[in-house]
Design a protein around this motif. Structure first.
Motif, PDB file in Angstrom:
ATOM      1  N   ILE A   1     -83.968 -45.850 -16.900  1.00  0.00           N
ATOM      2  CA  ILE A   1     -85.328 -46.295 -17.814  1.00  0.00           C
ATOM      3  C   ILE A   1     -84.953 -47.524 -18.651  1.00  0.00           C
ATOM      4  O   ILE A   1     -85.770 -48.549 -18.659  1.00  0.00           O
ATOM      5  CB  ILE A   1     -85.624 -45.237 -18.803  1.00  0.00           C
ATOM      6  CG1 ILE A   1     -86.145 -43.898 -18.120  1.00  0.00           C
ATOM      7  CG2 ILE A   1     -86.854 -45.644 -19.741  1.00  0.00           C
ATOM      8  CD1 ILE A   1     -86.189 -42.655 -18.614  1.00  0.00           C
ATOM      9  N   LEU A   2     -83.826 -47.559 -19.148  1.00  0.00           N
ATOM     10  CA  LEU A   2     -83.533 -48.787 -19.746  1.00  0.00           C
ATOM     11  C   LEU A   2     -83.359 -50.064 -18.851  1.00  0.00           C
ATOM     12  O   LEU A   2     -83.895 -51.204 -19.285  1.00  0.00           O
ATOM     13  CB  LEU A   2     -81.938 -48.865 -20.520  1.00  0.00           C
ATOM     14  CG  LEU A   2     -81.995 -47.632 -21.753  1.00  0.00           C
ATOM     15  CD1 LEU A   2     -80.582 -47.577 -22.239  1.00  0.00           C
ATOM     16  CD2 LEU A   2     -82.953 -48.229 -22.843  1.00  0.00           C
ATOM     17  N   ALA A   3     -82.845 -49.971 -17.728  1.00  0.00           N
ATOM     18  CA  ALA A   3     -82.704 -50.772 -16.592  1.00  0.00           C
ATOM     19  C   ALA A   3     -84.220 -51.387 -16.219  1.00  0.00           C
ATOM     20  O   ALA A   3     -84.528 -52.724 -16.036  1.00  0.00           O
ATOM     21  CB  ALA A   3     -82.016 -50.402 -15.283  1.00  0.00           C
TER      22      ALA A   3
ATOM     23  N   ILE B   1     -77.860 -50.484 -11.352  1.00  0.00           N
ATOM     24  CA  ILE B   1     -76.297 -49.968 -11.000  1.00  0.00           C
ATOM     25  C   ILE B   1     -75.357 -50.458 -12.279  1.00  0.00           C
ATOM     26  O   ILE B   1     -74.549 -49.635 -12.669  1.00  0.00           O
ATOM     27  CB  ILE B   1     -75.557 -50.829  -9.783  1.00  0.00           C
ATOM     28  CG1 ILE B   1     -76.409 -50.199  -8.662  1.00  0.00           C
ATOM     29  CG2 ILE B   1     -74.141 -50.346  -9.722  1.00  0.00           C
ATOM     30  CD1 ILE B   1     -76.470 -48.578  -8.595  1.00  0.00           C
ATOM     31  N   GLU B   2     -75.767 -51.607 -13.161  1.00  0.00           N
ATOM     32  CA  GLU B   2     -74.791 -51.978 -13.994  1.00  0.00           C
ATOM     33  C   GLU B   2     -75.104 -51.020 -15.301  1.00  0.00           C
ATOM     34  O   GLU B   2     -74.116 -50.712 -16.016  1.00  0.00           O
ATOM     35  CB  GLU B   2     -74.896 -53.600 -14.557  1.00  0.00           C
ATOM     36  CG  GLU B   2     -74.406 -54.310 -13.183  1.00  0.00           C
ATOM     37  CD  GLU B   2     -74.926 -55.909 -13.262  1.00  0.00           C
ATOM     38  OE1 GLU B   2     -74.445 -56.506 -12.630  1.00  0.00           O
ATOM     39  OE2 GLU B   2     -76.060 -56.121 -14.122  1.00  0.00           O
ATOM     40  N   TRP B   3     -76.338 -50.925 -15.500  1.00  0.00           N
ATOM     41  CA  TRP B   3     -76.807 -49.838 -16.519  1.00  0.00           C
ATOM     42  C   TRP B   3     -76.213 -48.517 -16.527  1.00  0.00           C
ATOM     43  O   TRP B   3     -75.706 -48.051 -17.354  1.00  0.00           O
ATOM     44  CB  TRP B   3     -78.173 -49.885 -16.577  1.00  0.00           C
ATOM     45  CG  TRP B   3     -78.798 -50.871 -17.451  1.00  0.00           C
ATOM     46  CD1 TRP B   3     -79.841 -51.903 -17.153  1.00  0.00           C
ATOM     47  CD2 TRP B   3     -78.817 -51.021 -18.803  1.00  0.00           C
ATOM     48  NE1 TRP B   3     -80.104 -52.723 -18.297  1.00  0.00           N
ATOM     49  CE2 TRP B   3     -79.441 -52.088 -19.330  1.00  0.00           C
ATOM     50  CE3 TRP B   3     -78.242 -50.246 -19.805  1.00  0.00           C
ATOM     51  CZ2 TRP B   3     -79.721 -52.456 -20.697  1.00  0.00           C
ATOM     52  CZ3 TRP B   3     -78.267 -50.683 -21.269  1.00  0.00           C
ATOM     53  CH2 TRP B   3     -79.091 -51.709 -21.697  1.00  0.00           C
TER      54      TRP B   3
ATOM     55  N   LEU C   1     -71.889 -44.449 -17.678  1.00  0.00           N
ATOM     56  CA  LEU C   1     -70.850 -43.559 -17.114  1.00  0.00           C
ATOM     57  C   LEU C   1     -69.773 -43.870 -18.050  1.00  0.00           C
ATOM     58  O   LEU C   1     -68.899 -43.130 -18.406  1.00  0.00           O
ATOM     59  CB  LEU C   1     -70.523 -43.812 -15.909  1.00  0.00           C
ATOM     60  CG  LEU C   1     -69.563 -43.126 -15.277  1.00  0.00           C
ATOM     61  CD1 LEU C   1     -69.925 -41.485 -15.396  1.00  0.00           C
ATOM     62  CD2 LEU C   1     -69.133 -43.471 -13.596  1.00  0.00           C
ATOM     63  N   VAL C   2     -69.375 -45.045 -18.536  1.00  0.00           N
ATOM     64  CA  VAL C   2     -68.240 -45.506 -19.229  1.00  0.00           C
ATOM     65  C   VAL C   2     -68.444 -44.925 -20.681  1.00  0.00           C
ATOM     66  O   VAL C   2     -67.482 -44.345 -21.217  1.00  0.00           O
ATOM     67  CB  VAL C   2     -68.124 -47.186 -19.077  1.00  0.00           C
ATOM     68  CG1 VAL C   2     -67.000 -47.564 -20.210  1.00  0.00           C
ATOM     69  CG2 VAL C   2     -67.550 -47.651 -17.763  1.00  0.00           C
ATOM     70  N   VAL C   3     -69.564 -45.049 -21.104  1.00  0.00           N
ATOM     71  CA  VAL C   3     -69.534 -44.490 -22.622  1.00  0.00           C
ATOM     72  C   VAL C   3     -69.689 -43.233 -22.543  1.00  0.00           C
ATOM     73  O   VAL C   3     -69.025 -42.378 -23.593  1.00  0.00           O
ATOM     74  CB  VAL C   3     -71.272 -45.044 -22.983  1.00  0.00           C
ATOM     75  CG1 VAL C   3     -71.464 -44.423 -24.340  1.00  0.00           C
ATOM     76  CG2 VAL C   3     -71.265 -46.632 -23.148  1.00  0.00           C
ATOM     77  N   VAL C   4     -70.271 -42.341 -21.569  1.00  0.00           N
ATOM     78  CA  VAL C   4     -70.021 -40.929 -21.763  1.00  0.00           C
ATOM     79  C   VAL C   4     -68.543 -40.295 -21.708  1.00  0.00           C
ATOM     80  O   VAL C   4     -68.115 -39.704 -22.302  1.00  0.00           O
ATOM     81  CB  VAL C   4     -70.726 -40.277 -20.363  1.00  0.00           C
ATOM     82  CG1 VAL C   4     -70.383 -39.000 -20.269  1.00  0.00           C
ATOM     83  CG2 VAL C   4     -72.335 -40.435 -20.558  1.00  0.00           C
ATOM     84  N   ILE C   5     -67.729 -41.007 -20.638  1.00  0.00           N
ATOM     85  CA  ILE C   5     -66.376 -40.804 -20.452  1.00  0.00           C
ATOM     86  C   ILE C   5     -65.659 -40.990 -21.525  1.00  0.00           C
ATOM     87  O   ILE C   5     -64.883 -40.270 -22.249  1.00  0.00           O
ATOM     88  CB  ILE C   5     -65.799 -41.200 -19.108  1.00  0.00           C
ATOM     89  CG1 ILE C   5     -66.564 -40.852 -18.079  1.00  0.00           C
ATOM     90  CG2 ILE C   5     -64.226 -41.206 -19.236  1.00  0.00           C
ATOM     91  CD1 ILE C   5     -66.097 -41.618 -16.684  1.00  0.00           C
TER      92      ILE C   5
END
Length: 317
Positions: free
Chosen positions: A205-207, A216-218, A223-227
């Motif tokens: 949605i943000l993308a 894909i970048e969003w 994914l990085v933030v979640v991990i």
């Protein structure tokens, strides 16, 4: 029970409203808010270790001022208001923290050093790195200019909040396999995966509404933030277990302390910076040949490359 729920709800609504409002309003309100958050979180950390860690007595005020100054220094550097000399007072403050322990004759100066430096590395630096997400050099300007983009720092908190909500709901329903039982017995793999799916779904949605990064970048950012947000949560849980406390503080009624609210972000923010830096370098590698060809014929002084490596708002259209 009902009173506690109402207290939590009111605190939660006010917390989100203030955070979102200050980030979206302008750069000044963003800076004031997170300078205060950084200072209060470090002060709370100092109170916690002074009370619960045996033999530890750190200077809460000096550590708090250090975190606040670091945030403002990096902000000033990012908006081109100052050069690298702005960090000299911060280095002197760190030296003071070290040297002062030689004369104070406290019970355990080595632990005081360790916890003081930890307050800056674990809390002060991650909050300060929010500036790297918020301020970007404008590659389309003939002159050096910096713009404030509230969406990237706000997105970090959106992903973390949605991940926590999704993990709690899904984990409560179907969670069976413990994620890290030694440190956080209630977290499950099912909940963590479910929270990650929710956050990545919202990244699409943000993308759509903010296409300065591709879908894909969003999704990669989410994914990085979640991990790393999960690791941040577990890190604070380990700290509280070692200090034998349930909450880091009481400043937020029904929600505990500042560390309890920002624990996930303390690892997610540096990780997001690293991800976007790597993304920028990768994108530049692909586009470098066409950029060199284009800039070869420019004589006006305008460059298509961004002067700072963290200026990651690359337009892919």
């Amino acid at each position: 029970m009902i009173n506690n729920f109402i207290k939590r709800a009111i605190t939660g609504v006010l917390f989100v409203a203030i955070l979102v409002g200050c980030i979206l309003y302008d750069a000044f309100s963003f800076g004031i808010l997170f300078t205060a958050i950084s200072a209060l979180t470090i002060y709370e950390f100092g109170q916690l270790v002074n009370m619960r860690a045996e033999g530890v007595k750190i200077n809460k005020t000096i550590n708090m001022l250090g975190g606040a100054y670091l945030f403002l220094a990096i902000m000033g550097f990012c908006i081109d208001a100052a050069d690298s000399k702005i960090f000299i007072p911060y280095v002197l403050l760190l030296l003071y923290m070290m040297i002062s322990e030689l004369y104070l004759k406290k019970e355990n100066p080595v632990l005081n050093w360790a916890y003081s430096m930890l307050s800056q590395l674990y809390i002060g630096l991650p909050f300060a790195l929010l500036n790297v997400l918020a301020f970007h050099n404008d590659p389309g300007s003939e002159y050096s200019s910096v713009s404030y983009n509230p969406i990237l720092p706000l997105s970090i908190f959106i992903f973390l909040w949605l991940n926590d909500t999704g993990a709690y709901c899904i984990g409560s329903l179907i969670g069976k396999h413990r994620l890290f039982e030694r440190i956080s017995p209630k977290k499950s793999w099912e909940g963590s995966i479910g929270g990650g799916v929710v956050a990545i779904g919202v990244s699409f949605i943000l993308a759509h509404y903010f296409p300065f990064m591709s879908m894909i970048e969003w999704a990669g950012l989410a994914l990085v933030v979640v991990i790393f947000g999960t690791w941040g949560d577990l890190t604070e849980s380990l700290l509280k277990r070692q200090l034998h406390v349930k909450d880091s503080g009481t400043i937020l009624p029904g929600h505990g302390g500042m560390l309890d609210r920002f624990d996930s972000s303390l690892m997610a923010i540096p990780a997001a910076d690293g991800y976007l830096y790597a993304l920028t370098r990768f994108t530049r590698g692909i586009l470098s040949q066409s950029i060199r060809t284009e800039t070869k014929y420019k004589r006006s002084g305008t460059s298509t490359e961004v002067s700072r490596p963290f200026s990651h708002t690359v337009n892919h259209s």
